[in-house]
Design a protein around this motif. Structure first.
Motif, PDB file in Angstrom:
ATOM      1  N   HIS A 473      33.965  58.673  53.860  1.00  0.00           N
ATOM      2  CA  HIS A 473      34.871  59.285  55.044  1.00  0.00           C
ATOM      3  C   HIS A 473      35.491  60.711  54.895  1.00  0.00           C
ATOM      4  CE1 HIS A 473      38.225  59.554  58.018  1.00  0.00           C
ATOM      5  NE2 HIS A 473      39.250  59.359  56.943  1.00  0.00           N
ATOM      6  N   ASP A 476      32.858  63.557  54.845  1.00  0.00           N
ATOM      7  CA  ASP A 476      32.608  63.425  56.137  1.00  0.00           C
ATOM      8  C   ASP A 476      33.924  64.637  57.259  1.00  0.00           C
ATOM      9  OD1 ASP A 476      30.895  62.367  56.617  1.00  0.00           O
ATOM     10  OD2 ASP A 476      31.531  60.316  57.462  1.00  0.00           O
ATOM     11  N   ARG A 477      35.215  64.077  56.458  1.00  0.00           N
ATOM     12  CA  ARG A 477      36.465  65.439  57.487  1.00  0.00           C
ATOM     13  C   ARG A 477      36.237  66.694  56.686  1.00  0.00           C
ATOM     14  NH1 ARG A 477      41.304  62.664  54.311  1.00  0.00           N
ATOM     15  NH2 ARG A 477      42.473  64.326  55.592  1.00  0.00           N
ATOM     16  N   ARG A 479      33.510  68.000  56.637  1.00  0.00           N
ATOM     17  CA  ARG A 479      32.844  68.326  57.100  1.00  0.00           C
ATOM     18  C   ARG A 479      33.056  68.644  58.290  1.00  0.00           C
ATOM     19  NH1 ARG A 479      27.292  64.985  55.015  1.00  0.00           N
ATOM     20  NH2 ARG A 479      28.308  65.021  52.930  1.00  0.00           N
ATOM     21  N   ASP A 480      33.617  67.455  59.038  1.00  0.00           N
ATOM     22  CA  ASP A 480      33.754  68.099  60.313  1.00  0.00           C
ATOM     23  C   ASP A 480      35.550  69.172  60.663  1.00  0.00           C
ATOM     24  OD1 ASP A 480      32.251  65.624  61.242  1.00  0.00           O
ATOM     25  OD2 ASP A 480      34.469  63.962  60.830  1.00  0.00           O
ATOM     26  N   ASP A 482      34.520  71.943  59.513  1.00  0.00           N
ATOM     27  CA  ASP A 482      34.299  73.125  60.021  1.00  0.00           C
ATOM     28  C   ASP A 482      34.857  74.435  59.397  1.00  0.00           C
ATOM     29  OD1 ASP A 482      31.712  74.470  61.152  1.00  0.00           O
ATOM     30  OD2 ASP A 482      33.477  74.724  63.095  1.00  0.00           O
TER      31      ASP A 482
END
Length: 525
Positions: A473, A476-477, A479-480, A482
């Motif tokens: 998680h 992922d945060r 990468r999210d 951006d």
């Protein structure tokens, strides 16, 4: 051998009280019950009818109407204690319980535990010097008189307080006692209990004082035990495992907490959910079982904080003015290596130091011991580093007389990454994606206090997916988010594939980047 007289304060669920009494007395221990006078008389009669034939159960001679924070809770406790002392002359220890408590060890273990040491178990901390009271009133609990209940008679409660405050109607604490504070769930020896009852009969001035203090169940027994018993015979802890949420409410335990509870270094736990029927059944059987060996790991509190923290990722309300109006510098480059396995990132930085002249700093926002130059104290504590993050980084650029700087950060530091990526300076991020074996995750859990050497395998099996998911998680945060100039190298990639990202991240020649990507044992645990 220890014989325990349980002092049970309860106000509801007569069926559960009956089962609790039968379970705890089946092995030869005793129980004195105080059932709140506010509760229905029919419920009290049901309990009396079911337990009257049990010689190991007695009842307080007077039932008090109890209210949270009132003297009535202490009065109820004393009433049940007097009944137990009279009814059970063989009782060696007196253990305070509520109807929500259940044993998390066997009677055999509990008796052996109490036999090991001649001591009273009660939290007893200096009322004024300790930080036991986190928020709210402190001195006001004692120096003013409180006749009304804050929860049920709020207007009267605060009106009387304001009148006393305005008129200066304070009072002195009895001169020969030192007020202490702690949990109301204690276990005291018979001699100590007899001393307390004798003190209550002799010292009416102290009784009058505590009768009008606020929340006396946290101070009365705690103060008297410290006043009457030598310090060497007091273990300032509770034997009842309990935790509180961020909102000050007791944490409730459910069916799937059985293994966790058994591994804690306590004899009882509070509070068990009324609906946790399977947990109650298993714990009820446990108390009468012999020959069980308990593996104590005691990670319950840290594990709870970890799991509850998921989904509560905090943000500062607003950037501070000196950070909003400041910048690292348009011409500067901040190169951030992000990796959950700190030793992998440190190996990479060591190789970068050997191959380039770029200053490299390891986990300065995660490790207090990170080697940093003296920057006038701003680097002294982790709190200061986080509060003055941009100022700290500017000073490091100036100290090393450079426009390029490499630092390491943990993937959990998303707020730092977002802050630095908003700066006018050029910020590049290189995330190192590692593989996490079960052995590594177990080691990680032990390092951060989520598990211990004796944590049961069943608990670890439940915990590992959560830790693995948490690490995924965090990645992922990132990468999210951006981010511009975000790059990644992976343990499963070849050195040639990883060299492409290293080349762009550090601005090196292809051959230098390949040498760094080929670092021996880079990903080894």
């Amino acid at each position: 051998m220890a014989k325990i007289a349980f002092i049970l304060l309860c106000h509801k669920d007569p069926d559960a009280i009956i089962k609790q009494a039968e379970s705890l007395t089946a092995v030869g221990d005793y129980m004195a019950i105080h059932f709140d006078a506010r509760a229905p008389l029919s419920a009290y009669r049901k309990i009396r009818l079911a337990l009257n034939g049990n010689p190991n159960v007695t009842f307080a001679k007077r039932r008090h109407k109890c209210g949270w924070g009132e003297w009535s809770l202490v009065a109820a406790s004393l009433s049940a204690i007097r009944a137990a002392v009279e009814a059970f002359p063989r009782a060696t220890h007196f253990y305070m319980l509520s109807g929500d408590c259940m044993a998390i060890k066997s009677a055999e273990y509990a008796h052996d535990f109490l036999d090991r040491r001649e001591a009273d178990y009660i939290e007893s901390f200096d009322y004024f010097q300790s930080d036991w009271i986190k928020t709210g009133w402190k001195e006001e609990r004692l120096i003013y008189r409180h006749w009304f209940n804050e929860r049920t008679q709020k207007r009267r409660f605060y009106a009387m307080f304001e009148v006393q405050k305005r008129l200066g109607l304070t009072r002195e604490i009895p001169a020969d006692i030192e007020v202490m504070i702690g949990s109301q769930w204690w276990c005291l020896r018979r001699r100590t209990i007899e001393w307390i009852l004798d003190f209550c009969d002799r010292r009416r001035d102290v009784m009058r004082f505590f009768a009008t203090t606020w929340i006396p169940d946290e101070t009365f027994f705690q103060t008297l035990v410290r006043h009457l018993v030598p310090e060497t015979e007091i273990d300032s802890r509770t034997l009842t495992f309990l935790m509180f949420s961020d909102y000050g409410m007791p944490v409730t335990f459910y069916n799937d907490h059985y293994d966790l509870l058994l591994s804690q270094d306590f004899l009882f736990a509070r509070k068990i959910s009324p609906g946790a029927t399977e947990l109650k059944r298993r714990l009820g059987v446990l108390y009468a079982t012999e020959g069980i060996r308990f593996q104590i790991s005691n990670e319950g509190t840290s594990l709870y904080k970890f799991l509850v923290g998921k989904g509560r990722i905090g943000r500062r309300f607003a950037p501070r003015f000196w950070e909003t109006e400041s910048t690292l510098g348009r011409e500067r480059e901040l190169l951030i290596v992000v990796c959950k396995k700190w030793h992998v990132a440190k190996r990479l930085l060591e190789r970068v130091r050997q191959m380039t002249n770029i200053p490299c700093i390891e986990y300065l926002f995660n490790e207090e011991s990170c080697a940093l130059p003296d920057l006038g104290g701003i680097q002294a504590t982790m709190g200061k580093r986080h509060r003055h993050r941009r100022a700290l980084m500017r000073m490091l650029f100036d100290y090393y007389e450079t426009d390029r700087l490499v630092v390491c950060m943990d993937p959990a530091n998303l707020d730092l990454l977002e802050d630095f990526c908003r700066d006018r300076a050029v910020t590049r991020i290189l995330e190192i994606e590692c593989q996490f074996s079960d052995d590594y995750l177990i080691g990680h859990a032990m390092r951060v206090g989520l598990a211990g050497e004796r944590t049961p395998k069943e608990t670890l099996n439940r915990l590992l997916p959560t830790i693995r998911g948490d690490m995924t998680h965090e990645s992922d945060r990132i990468r999210d988010a951006d981010f511009d100039n975000y790059l990644r190298i992976r343990e499963v990639n070849t050195p040639d594939e990883n060299a492409v990202a290293v080349e762009r991240f550090l601005g090196l020649q292809r051959e230098q980047a390949l040498d760094i990507a080929r670092t021996h044992y880079l990903f080894a645990d």
